[in-house]
Scaffold this motif. Structure first.
Motif, PDB file in Angstrom:
ATOM      1  N   MET B  91       0.833  -1.200   0.000  1.00 28.96           N
ATOM      2  CA  MET B  91       0.000   0.000   0.000  1.00 28.96           C
ATOM      3  C   MET B  91       0.865   1.246   0.000  1.00 28.96           C
ATOM      4  O   MET B  91       1.917   1.287   0.651  1.00 28.96           O
ATOM      5  CB  MET B  91      -0.899  -0.019   1.237  1.00 28.96           C
ATOM      6  N   ILE B  92       0.433   2.267  -0.729  1.00 29.82           N
ATOM      7  CA  ILE B  92       1.073   3.578  -0.630  1.00 29.82           C
ATOM      8  C   ILE B  92       0.015   4.598  -0.256  1.00 29.82           C
ATOM      9  O   ILE B  92      -1.169   4.398  -0.509  1.00 29.82           O
ATOM     10  CB  ILE B  92       1.805   3.983  -1.927  1.00 29.82           C
ATOM     11  N   PHE B  93       0.474   5.692   0.384  1.00 30.93           N
ATOM     12  CA  PHE B  93      -0.481   6.600   1.017  1.00 30.93           C
ATOM     13  C   PHE B  93      -0.437   7.980   0.391  1.00 30.93           C
ATOM     14  O   PHE B  93       0.410   8.310  -0.423  1.00 30.93           O
ATOM     15  CB  PHE B  93      -0.188   6.686   2.510  1.00 30.93           C
ATOM     16  N   GLN B  94      -1.383   8.796   0.888  1.00 32.23           N
ATOM     17  CA  GLN B  94      -1.585  10.116   0.313  1.00 32.23           C
ATOM     18  C   GLN B  94      -0.429  11.071   0.566  1.00 32.23           C
ATOM     19  O   GLN B  94       0.022  11.757  -0.339  1.00 32.23           O
ATOM     20  CB  GLN B  94      -2.882  10.702   0.869  1.00 32.23           C
ATOM     21  N   GLU B  95       0.018  11.145   1.822  1.00 35.32           N
ATOM     22  CA  GLU B  95       1.019  12.137   2.192  1.00 35.32           C
ATOM     23  C   GLU B  95       2.394  11.492   2.239  1.00 35.32           C
ATOM     24  O   GLU B  95       2.797  10.983   3.273  1.00 35.32           O
ATOM     25  CB  GLU B  95       0.695  12.732   3.568  1.00 35.32           C
ATOM     26  N   PRO B  96       3.138  11.517   1.138  1.00 35.06           N
ATOM     27  CA  PRO B  96       4.446  10.853   1.191  1.00 35.06           C
ATOM     28  C   PRO B  96       5.350  11.488   2.245  1.00 35.06           C
ATOM     29  O   PRO B  96       6.215  10.844   2.810  1.00 35.06           O
ATOM     30  CB  PRO B  96       4.995  11.048  -0.225  1.00 35.06           C
ATOM     31  N   GLY B  97       5.113  12.770   2.536  1.00 32.51           N
ATOM     32  CA  GLY B  97       5.947  13.460   3.521  1.00 32.51           C
ATOM     33  C   GLY B  97       5.775  12.910   4.918  1.00 32.51           C
ATOM     34  O   GLY B  97       6.707  12.903   5.717  1.00 32.51           O
ATOM     35  N   VAL B 174       9.856   6.765  -3.543  1.00 35.32           N
ATOM     36  CA  VAL B 174      10.442   5.860  -2.550  1.00 35.32           C
ATOM     37  C   VAL B 174       9.367   4.961  -1.954  1.00 35.32           C
ATOM     38  O   VAL B 174       9.568   3.752  -1.781  1.00 35.32           O
ATOM     39  CB  VAL B 174      11.161   6.654  -1.441  1.00 35.32           C
ATOM     40  N   MET B 175       8.198   5.572  -1.671  1.00 34.77           N
ATOM     41  CA  MET B 175       7.090   4.767  -1.146  1.00 34.77           C
ATOM     42  C   MET B 175       6.756   3.639  -2.126  1.00 34.77           C
ATOM     43  O   MET B 175       6.507   2.500  -1.728  1.00 34.77           O
ATOM     44  CB  MET B 175       5.841   5.641  -0.960  1.00 34.77           C
ATOM     45  N   ILE B 176       6.741   3.980  -3.412  1.00 42.60           N
ATOM     46  CA  ILE B 176       6.413   2.962  -4.415  1.00 42.60           C
ATOM     47  C   ILE B 176       7.492   1.886  -4.445  1.00 42.60           C
ATOM     48  O   ILE B 176       7.196   0.687  -4.483  1.00 42.60           O
ATOM     49  CB  ILE B 176       6.227   3.612  -5.810  1.00 42.60           C
ATOM     50  N   ALA B 177       8.761   2.324  -4.367  1.00 40.07           N
ATOM     51  CA  ALA B 177       9.856   1.353  -4.350  1.00 40.07           C
ATOM     52  C   ALA B 177       9.702   0.393  -3.179  1.00 40.07           C
ATOM     53  O   ALA B 177       9.902  -0.817  -3.294  1.00 40.07           O
ATOM     54  CB  ALA B 177      11.187   2.088  -4.259  1.00 40.07           C
ATOM     55  N   MET B 178       9.314   0.967  -2.039  1.00 40.20           N
ATOM     56  CA  MET B 178       9.145   0.159  -0.840  1.00 40.20           C
ATOM     57  C   MET B 178       8.026  -0.855  -1.049  1.00 40.20           C
ATOM     58  O   MET B 178       8.121  -2.008  -0.633  1.00 40.20           O
ATOM     59  CB  MET B 178       8.783   1.093   0.305  1.00 40.20           C
ATOM     60  N   ALA B 179       6.950  -0.393  -1.688  1.00 45.70           N
ATOM     61  CA  ALA B 179       5.820  -1.285  -1.932  1.00 45.70           C
ATOM     62  C   ALA B 179       6.203  -2.374  -2.921  1.00 45.70           C
ATOM     63  O   ALA B 179       5.782  -3.517  -2.788  1.00 45.70           O
ATOM     64  CB  ALA B 179       4.633  -0.482  -2.468  1.00 45.70           C
ATOM     65  N   LEU B 180       7.061  -2.023  -3.907  1.00 49.39           N
ATOM     66  CA  LEU B 180       7.445  -3.006  -4.922  1.00 49.39           C
ATOM     67  C   LEU B 180       8.422  -4.039  -4.373  1.00 49.39           C
ATOM     68  O   LEU B 180       8.605  -5.093  -4.964  1.00 49.39           O
ATOM     69  CB  LEU B 180       8.071  -2.298  -6.131  1.00 49.39           C
ATOM     70  N   ALA B 181       9.047  -3.709  -3.242  1.00 51.42           N
ATOM     71  CA  ALA B 181      10.084  -4.597  -2.701  1.00 51.42           C
ATOM     72  C   ALA B 181       9.571  -6.005  -2.503  1.00 51.42           C
ATOM     73  O   ALA B 181      10.292  -6.968  -2.713  1.00 51.42           O
ATOM     74  CB  ALA B 181      10.614  -4.028  -1.380  1.00 51.42           C
ATOM     75  N   GLY B 182       8.319  -6.127  -2.093  1.00 51.62           N
ATOM     76  CA  GLY B 182       7.793  -7.466  -1.841  1.00 51.62           C
ATOM     77  C   GLY B 182       7.169  -8.089  -3.070  1.00 51.62           C
ATOM     78  O   GLY B 182       6.546  -9.126  -2.963  1.00 51.62           O
ATOM     79  N   GLN B 183       7.345  -7.479  -4.232  1.00 55.42           N
ATOM     80  CA  GLN B 183       6.729  -7.928  -5.478  1.00 55.42           C
ATOM     81  C   GLN B 183       5.275  -8.316  -5.271  1.00 55.42           C
ATOM     82  O   GLN B 183       4.873  -9.463  -5.450  1.00 55.42           O
ATOM     83  CB  GLN B 183       7.509  -9.123  -6.041  1.00 55.42           C
TER      84      GLN B 183
ATOM     85  N   LYS C 221       0.929   8.157  14.121  1.00 56.34           N
ATOM     86  CA  LYS C 221       1.371   8.887  12.931  1.00 56.34           C
ATOM     87  C   LYS C 221       1.400   7.994  11.687  1.00 56.34           C
ATOM     88  O   LYS C 221       1.403   6.777  11.779  1.00 56.34           O
ATOM     89  CB  LYS C 221       2.769   9.467  13.181  1.00 56.34           C
ATOM     90  N   ASP C 222       1.461   8.666  10.538  1.00 54.69           N
ATOM     91  CA  ASP C 222       1.318   7.954   9.267  1.00 54.69           C
ATOM     92  C   ASP C 222       2.448   6.960   8.999  1.00 54.69           C
ATOM     93  O   ASP C 222       2.222   5.896   8.444  1.00 54.69           O
ATOM     94  CB  ASP C 222       1.256   8.962   8.115  1.00 54.69           C
ATOM     95  N   TYR C 223       3.681   7.331   9.410  1.00 54.16           N
ATOM     96  CA  TYR C 223       4.783   6.440   9.053  1.00 54.16           C
ATOM     97  C   TYR C 223       4.672   5.102   9.768  1.00 54.16           C
ATOM     98  O   TYR C 223       5.184   4.086   9.294  1.00 54.16           O
ATOM     99  CB  TYR C 223       6.138   7.105   9.338  1.00 54.16           C
ATOM    100  N   VAL C 224       3.975   5.095  10.917  1.00 53.08           N
ATOM    101  CA  VAL C 224       3.771   3.831  11.626  1.00 53.08           C
ATOM    102  C   VAL C 224       2.839   2.946  10.814  1.00 53.08           C
ATOM    103  O   VAL C 224       3.053   1.735  10.710  1.00 53.08           O
ATOM    104  CB  VAL C 224       3.201   4.100  13.031  1.00 53.08           C
ATOM    105  N   ARG C 225       1.840   3.574  10.210  1.00 51.41           N
ATOM    106  CA  ARG C 225       0.932   2.808   9.348  1.00 51.41           C
ATOM    107  C   ARG C 225       1.703   2.213   8.170  1.00 51.41           C
ATOM    108  O   ARG C 225       1.501   1.063   7.797  1.00 51.41           O
ATOM    109  CB  ARG C 225      -0.172   3.742   8.857  1.00 51.41           C
ATOM    110  N   THR C 226       2.627   3.028   7.603  1.00 49.29           N
ATOM    111  CA  THR C 226       3.448   2.517   6.509  1.00 49.29           C
ATOM    112  C   THR C 226       4.245   1.304   6.961  1.00 49.29           C
ATOM    113  O   THR C 226       4.318   0.297   6.264  1.00 49.29           O
ATOM    114  CB  THR C 226       4.424   3.604   6.032  1.00 49.29           C
ATOM    115  N   ALA C 227       4.826   1.425   8.151  1.00 50.20           N
ATOM    116  CA  ALA C 227       5.641   0.325   8.657  1.00 50.20           C
ATOM    117  C   ALA C 227       4.802  -0.931   8.820  1.00 50.20           C
ATOM    118  O   ALA C 227       5.222  -2.036   8.478  1.00 50.20           O
ATOM    119  CB  ALA C 227       6.281   0.714   9.988  1.00 50.20           C
ATOM    120  N   ARG C 228       3.578  -0.754   9.307  1.00 50.44           N
ATOM    121  CA  ARG C 228       2.706  -1.920   9.463  1.00 50.44           C
ATOM    122  C   ARG C 228       2.310  -2.466   8.105  1.00 50.44           C
ATOM    123  O   ARG C 228       2.196  -3.678   7.924  1.00 50.44           O
ATOM    124  CB  ARG C 228       1.449  -1.534  10.238  1.00 50.44           C
TER     125      ARG C 228
END
Lengths: 467, 699, 325
Positions: B91-97, B174-183, C221-228
């Protein structure tokens, strides 16, 4: 009888007036009522408020001071007793006047230590002497004491329960008749059922407790007596006022400074900010205990040099108490000031402030109409959160000797006096226990109430509701 | 081909009972892009989080079934679910920041995903007894590959950088790269480009398409943007208040939207074709979760609703070619009468036509100028060193000149960070300009003291971007509206024999009428209003002092499409009614096209192209304007030539020498590196700063 | 970075002058040098001559803040304030009223203070954070609620209770360790044990709850959701992501305290009879020894400012975004 208004009394009345005016102001504004309604929905918050209000009641009664007229007159002029009493003292005059010779344990009929007693036939024997007041109505304390205590406590508890139930029933009846007139019943929504249930339970338990103590107190020393035979229950109840004064007046003293300076620094920035930041960095860089200790000692010297200023010992002790509040206020001022400055810095970038600036609204009006109302929740949260730590701080400072006047009854002085007796065999434990017990209940209630207030007011904690 | 993901009857609700996602069913095939379209608060993000089982503590899935590759997602134990997350489904999210951990390097964060999922499918090529999680060198190599795959230049160096060192677009890569890591077999993208500028959005969408083609994964794309859907999706589901109200292939949806809501959404989009007519705004707001209507959820806002719609929730109805809709117009009852489908279609078209007068674009110079800005500069000092000496300037606005005639709209267009908002605030003297001249109705504003300035304030007011931050939550609407009148002592237009107080109250009532709010609103507080209503209050506040010029700073960018149309219509009718001038600051070209007469395009503090709407948006000359235009996803798929901008906007603290745009420009020449181009006139109203046109005569 | 440090250190100078002025004012507004001399010499048999002599000996025979008689810089230089303050900036604190060198006294008393304060600090930190992490891991369960309730209860108990109760239990009932006192070397352990334990106990409630709040804020925070979403386990999310980010707010409150550890704890030391700087200060306050109090206030301020600077430096270690400018 002559009414005496001590400095701290005046402060308390001022605070009370502010609270009443604030309540009246808030009641008319639904958006200000909203967070308070959230407080009202928290059962922990309401129960702790109930307990707190009992403490406040005692404190307020203890703040109505007067000097009794003495029977003898001086050239037709009424002479007043040098002793300043309070409404609470009058109510509890029995407790105050029934002093024993020295230590006695809670609910005892005899003194705590053996003494040489001269019996009727002139022989000297060592035994526990009977108390003058405690259990004096008993013929054979050893046999009757237990039964009498249980009986009296039971009767008192039952009476308390009865009174409470009548009170609750009447209140319920009034509420029902009010809410049927108001369509929809504005009050019914205020408390959810579980809050009402826990409030009811607490009222009943407290009534039972108070009833039992009230029925025992006239003939026993419920919490024992101290070294000079004063009833410890009386001492503990008198200590409440000191704790409340420290906890509230301190805030009252520091609040205007913190609010004004914090907001001014954040909004005006530039050199004003630099100066205010300098002042609070200087103040906060001195370890607070040192600052308090130094200030209190200096003031002590000052008061000793001017004994002529004070009509009564009470006025002198009171000034010292006020000064302690002041100096505690100065040291705790910096934290709130910094917090408010930060929040104002954030707020001044808000678009509604810029909209006001685009209208050419003056800085003063922007501060009072836009910024102050929007930082009030921070002020309120920090006030209620500070209360309990100030009560605890008083005990420590008094204990170290830089707190209240030794003649002022406070938790700190109580503990200080009792600590000397820890080494005694057998140990005198009840003064300490009473002081710590009362303080724990007060501080715990204050902490729980503060939590409820913070949960209701902190915008960051209310996120889930807006999902 | 069977579905990769199958969702059946998913219900997700708050602990206190409100259903956020209500009985949702859909399927996604392998390699397909499925778009979930809806406005804010309709439950589309919560649907995605339900699939990942990442819901916040206060929300839980109540019933339904989710099948991914034959695995029953909702029944999996947590340990097995962790295998799925990031492995089969990323999953990738709205606020990459905010979505990247700020204190870990990019490499560390990707490596984490690789260590968990990276080794597994590699084992199919080279079977080893233990699928070894990647470690050490292998991980680093793979990280670099992934970064290169998502188009990050200089990947080996970026690996050791922290998220704050990357731009927004880079972070999303980067978020996308992270998501692609697990293919993963399914990538859930929750508004992946909403926080990004259009040129960057185009880059990221292209990347998503490319990766999908290479890896054959499915994409669940969650968005509110019809343009993005048009570019990306194979299948679309439209959500409204927790329901899916329509599901169709992209082609079907765009050619024959069935549900009245979908039809309305199309009609509410500002578009060139209709730039003269009012938009078909959807009245009202999305119902709040705790107060959902009994019948059809859209019925209160639907102009085709009849009694049944208010009483009974419509069932799911399947139309031809797999299109499905939740609307009584198509239910069995209506179809028997033979009018449902037809009526829907016919009205779908009908919604677009409206008998409002077309505003004719006319030449700008005919109008007397109300606001004249010359060479406006706003610089912020950069301080450094022991003594905090000024070592440089952030040139947020660097020599902007513009002119707005009475009753006209000038749009200032540019991406975030180009200085357009700063310029707007500097005009109002909310930020003191460093240099330049601002003449309003003949009076110079720069250099006035506070008292002199106050006299001029009534003429120029501002409408801010965020309606939630622009109204003081502690003041009633009446107090908010009255504040400006009190401060500027505004004479009331109604006038005549009344006390000042009463006059003001009357004026407030009038203002509320003007912006389309009930008069009773004045006793209420801002938190009781929705975003669109708040923006109306903000407009009324600005109008309270009878200004001649409104500076609108992205007034609709925080609003949903349907509400945006309401506000745009309001602004347009107010302009006609009151002969207002607007300086309209926006990044949204469609909105600009709809509302503006003249357009200035800003890049890095400078205006690069100016002219009438027709000139700039249809005959754009500057390479940046062209790139900007081609980056906007169009719902009709009709693109101008595709110009993709590489890279990001440089920092205004350190702009490139010469033409600010040359590092990203495909047409850059030697001279672009050397000197900033002067203005070149294309025609009487159209000029551009670009060396490509330098040969012609300079204006 | 270097430029930043230099600026911060330069900024400390006006603050220290302010601190000195404040302490100075506090003492002399109500307590003139004459009063001090009288106090020291004993109220009874004191002659004006003796007072003058005492003042001269101790350097109190000059004007307080402003010397109108002197020339040029001497107008400010030749005063009690300047004479007594200037030397402090090179950590020369002069002599106490009983004639001892304050600097040497501070040096010898520092060790016992540290012996109590350092273990209290580190053991405390470890326990509070562990407790808070546990509550965070089991958030919104009965375990968490019970933990918070315990914290509120513990923080409502007066610190005096811990000290008195601890002393009584440990020394009287169980005869483990001596009630009070101190000895150097290995012996110190048995003297240190109880104060440390009580010190840790004293703020376990408030601190654990504070850390829990920080962790909970981070975990939303959002980055924790990313980590999960990557499939990390809850424990790894907590340790690798949340803990690292939570260090930023934690350091804000914690690092500033570290230099102040040298000052010792006034309360603990005076209760347990430990000859550290805390009890030194208390004694000086009771004896109204201006020299010592002023020295301690100055030292405290210097350490506090050092703590602030250290805090800023520590940010650069845990947060890559922070660059000291």
């Amino acid at each position: 009888m002559k009414a005496v208004i001590l400095w701290t009394d005046a402060m308390i009345f001022l605070l009370l007036a502010t609270a009443i005016a604030g309540t009246w102001w808030i009641r008319k504004r639904p958006h200000l009522m909203l967070p308070w309604q959230r407080v009202a929905q928290s059962s922990v918050g309401m129960v702790s408020l109930l307990v707190l209000s009992l403490f406040v009641l005692v404190g307020l009664l203890d703040s109505l001071h007067y000097r009794a007229a003495l029977p003898e007159k001086n050239n037709g002029q009424v002479v007043y007793s040098p002793e300043v009493l309070s409404a609470f003292d009058t109510l509890a005059s029995g407790l105050r006047s029934r002093t024993e010779k020295t230590y006695s344990a809670p609910l005892a009929a005899c003194l705590y230590a053996k003494e040489s007693i001269e019996t009727a036939d002139g022989k000297i024997m060592r035994d526990y002497p009977r108390l003058k007041y405690g259990g004096a109505h008993l013929a054979d304390p050893q046999g009757e004491l237990m039964g009498d205590v249980v009986r009296r406590a039971g009767v008192g508890a039952f009476a308390g329960l009865l009174i409470a139930m009548v009170f609750v029933a009447v209140a319920g009846w009034i509420k029902r008749s009010v809410s049927t007139r108001k369509v929809g019943g504005g009050y019914a929504t205020l408390y959810p059922p579980y809050t009402r249930r826990s409030l009811l339970m607490t009222t009943l338990i407290l009534s039972i407790l108070i009833g039992a103590v009230a029925n025992l107190a006239p003939v026993y020393h419920v919490l024992g007596t101290d070294k000079v035979g004063i009833d410890v229950l009386y001492l503990a109840l008198k200590s409440i006022r000191t704790g409340l004064v420290i906890g509230t007046v301190t805030t009252l003293v520091m609040l205007p400074f913190a609010l004004l300076l914090g907001i001014a620094a954040g909004y005006l920035r530039g050199w004003v900010d630099d100066v205010i930041q300098y002042v609070y960095t200087v103040l906060s860089s001195i370890p607070s205990v040192l600052l308090i200790a130094a200030a209190v000692l200096m003031m002590q010297v000052y008061i000793e040099m001017h004994p002529e200023w004070f009509e009564t010992a009470a006025a002198r002790a009171d000034l010292r108490l006020l000064f302690l509040c002041l100096i505690l206020g100065v040291t705790s001022w910096t934290g709130l000031c910094r917090l408010l400055r930060g929040e104002t810095l954030k707020l001044r970038e808000m678009e509604y402030i810029q909209a006001a600036q685009a209208f050419g609204v003056s800085s003063f009006r922007i501060l009072t109409r836009h910024i102050v109302p929007n930082v009030m929740h921070i002020v309120l949260i920090s006030v209620v959160m500070d209360f309990s730590s100030l009560v605890l701080a008083e005990a420590v400072l008094s204990y170290v000797g830089v707190g209240v006047d030794p003649s002022t009854m406070s938790f700190g002085t109580l503990i200080n006096a009792a600590r000397m007796e820890m080494g005694r065999e057998p140990m005198v434990w009840w003064t300490l226990a009473a002081a710590f017990g009362f303080m724990l209940v007060l501080v715990l209630a204050a902490n729980l109430f503060a939590d409820a207030v913070r949960d209701a007011f902190d915008p960051r904690l209310n996120r889930t509701e807006t999902v | 081909m069977s579905a990769l993901l199958k969702v059946e009857g998913l219900v997700t609700r708050l602990r206190n009972g409100a259903r956020i996602v209500d009985d949702i069913s859909f399927g996604i095939k392998a390699g397909e892009t499925f778009a979930l379209l809806g406005e804010s608060g309709c439950g589309k993000s919560m649907t995605a989080l339900s699939l990942m089982r990442l819901l916040p503590d206060s929300i839980h899935v109540e019933s339904g079934a989710v099948q991914l590759d034959d695995a029953d997602i909702l029944a999996l134990p947590e340990r097995a679910m962790r295998e799925v997350r990031g492995g089969k489904m990323a999953m990738i999210f709205q606020e990459p920041g905010l979505s990247l951990n700020p204190v870990m390097t990019v490499g560390e964060q990707i490596a984490e995903a690789l260590e968990l999922h990276g080794g597994r499918r590699g084992a199919t090529i080279l079977p080893s007894p233990q699928p070894s999680p990647l470690k050490g060198e292998g991980v680093e190599q793979r990280c670099i590959e992934l970064l290169q795959q998502v188009g990050i230049p200089d990947a080996p160096r970026r690996l050791h950088e922290y998220p704050f060192q990357l731009s927004g677009g880079m972070k999303q890569r980067v978020m996308i790269a992270m998501a692609l890591a697990g293919q993963p077999k399914l990538l859930v993208a929750d508004e992946p480009t909403t926080a990004l500028d259009v040129t960057i959005q185009a880059q990221v969408l292209q990347l998503l398409r490319d990766t999908q083609q290479q890896s054959g994964m499915s994409l669940l794309l969650i968005t509110h943007d019809l343009g993005v859907v048009a570019q990306m999706a194979h299948q679309v589901a439209v959500m409204y208040a927790g329901h899916i109200v329509e599901r169709a292939s992209r082609a079907q949806l765009f050619s024959h939207p069935a549900h009245p809501y979908t039809q309305k959404l199309f009609a509410a989009l500002p578009d060139t074709a209709r730039s003269g007519q009012p938009l078909a705004a959807i009245p009202g707001n999305v119902p709040p979760l705790h107060d959902i209507p009994k019948g059809c959820r859209f019925a209160p806002r639907c102009d085709k609703a009849w009694a049944l719609c208010h009483e009974q929730a419509p069932e799911w109805t399947t139309l031809e070619q797999g299109q499905g809709v939740r609307c009584h117009l198509y239910s069995e009852v209506r179809r028997e009468k033979g009018e449902g489908v037809e009526r829907g279609r016919e009205n779908g078209e009908g919604g677009r036509v409206d008998a409002a007068p077309r505003f004719s674009p006319s030449s700008f110079s005919l109008f007397p100028s109300l606001l004249q800005v010359e060479n406006l500069q706003v610089h912020f000092p950069i301080r450094k060193g022991i003594l905090q000496r000024v070592v440089g300037q952030v040139k947020a606005v660097d020599g902007v000149s513009l002119e707005i005639p009475a009753g006209r709209t000038l749009a200032l267009v540019g991406e975030s960070g180009c200085g357009k908002t700063t310029a707007g605030k500097a005009l109002l003297q909310l930020i003191r300009p460093t240099a330049g001249s601002v003449r309003f109705a003949g009076n110079e504003l720069i250099g006035l003291n506070a008292r002199q300035l106050r006299k001029q304030r009534a003429g120029m007011q501002m409408v801010f971007q965020d309606p939630y931050a622009s109204l003081n939550p502690k003041m009633r609407v009446a107090e908010i509206l009255q504040e400006g009148m009190d401060a500027l002592d505004t004479p009331s237009p109604s006038g005549g024999g009344l006390g000042v107080g009463e006059e003001r109250q009357l004026h407030i009532d009038e203002l509320l009428d003007q912006v389309g709010l009930a008069q009773a609103a004045k006793w209420r507080y801002p938190h009781e209003f929705s975003g669109g209503q708040r923006q109306r209050i903000a407009i009324a506040r600005a109008l309270a002092v009878n200004p001649k010029l409104l500076i609108c700073d992205e007034p609709t960018s925080a609003l949903d499409v349907s509400v945006q149309a309401q506000i745009l219509n309001l602004l347009k009718s107010l302009q006609q009614e009151l002969n207002l001038s607007y300086l309209f600051i926006s990044h949204n070209l469609a909105v600009v096209e709809y509302l503006a007469h003249e357009v200035c395009v800003m890049y890095l503090g400078c205006i690069v192209e100016r002219g009438s709407v027709q000139d700039v948006l249809h005959h754009a000359q500057h390479p940046y304007t062209r790139a900007l235009l081609s980056a906007v996803p169009r719902i009709d798929g009709r693109g101008v030539e595709v110009v993709r901008l590489p890279g990001d906007m440089p920092s205004p603290a350190n702009p490139p020498q010469g033409c600010h745009f040359y590092p990203r420009c495909a047409h850059a020449m030697e001279i672009c590196r050397a000197a900033y181009p002067g203005a070149t006139g294309i025609n009487a109203t159209h000029s551009v700063h670009c060396h490509l046109y330098g040969g012609e005569k300079k204006a | 970075m270097i430029a930043y440090l230099i600026r911060r250190i330069l900024y400390a100078i006006p603050i220290l002058i302010g601190v000195n002025l404040l302490t100075f004012a506090l003492f002399f507004v109500v307590n003139t040098p004459d009063d001090m001399a009288r106090m020291q010499l004993g109220i009874k048999r004191v002659t004006p001559d003796a007072i003058e002599k005492w003042k001269q000996q101790h350097g109190y025979d000059k004007p307080l803040l402003f010397n109108a008689m002197a020339e040029g810089a001497g107008k400010f230089g030749d005063t009690i304030f300047f004479q007594k303050s200037a030397s402090m900036f090179v950590f020369d604190f002069g002599y106490s009223d009983d004639g001892r060198n304050i600097s040497r006294e501070i040096a010898t008393r520092m060790m016992p203070s540290l012996a109590i304060a350092l273990p209290t600090f580190f053991v405390g930190l470890l326990i509070y954070i562990t407790f808070a992490l546990l509550m965070t891991l089991f958030r919104a369960t009965a375990l968490d609620i019970a933990g918070v309730a315990l914290c509120v209860l513990l923080m409502s108990v007066s610190g005096l209770f811990y000290i008195i109760g601890g002393q009584f239990m440990a020394s009287k009932l169980w005869h483990w360790v001596p009630i009070s006192g101190y000895a150097g070397g290995m012996d110190s352990i048995k003297f240190v044990l109880l104060p440390v334990l009580i010190g840790v106990m004293g703020s376990v409630g408030a601190s654990s709850r504070w850390y829990r709040t920080i962790f909970l804020e981070e975990i939303g925070k959002d980055y924790v959701r990313t980590a999960r979403a990557k499939g990390l386990s809850e424990l790894r999310v907590l340790f690798r992501h949340v803990l690292k980010n939570a260090m930023i707010p934690i350091l804000t409150g914690v690092v500033v305290v570290i230099p102040l550890l040298f000052m010792g704890s006034l309360l603990t030391e005076s209760f347990f009879g430990i000859p550290g700087l805390g009890s030194y200060t208390i004694d000086a306050i009771n004896a109204q020894d201006f020299g010592v109090v002023r020295a301690m206030v100055f030292l405290g301020s210097v350490l506090y400012i050092a703590g602030l600077i250290l805090t800023d430096i520590s940010y650069t270690i845990v947060d890559p975004r922070v660059r000291l400018q």
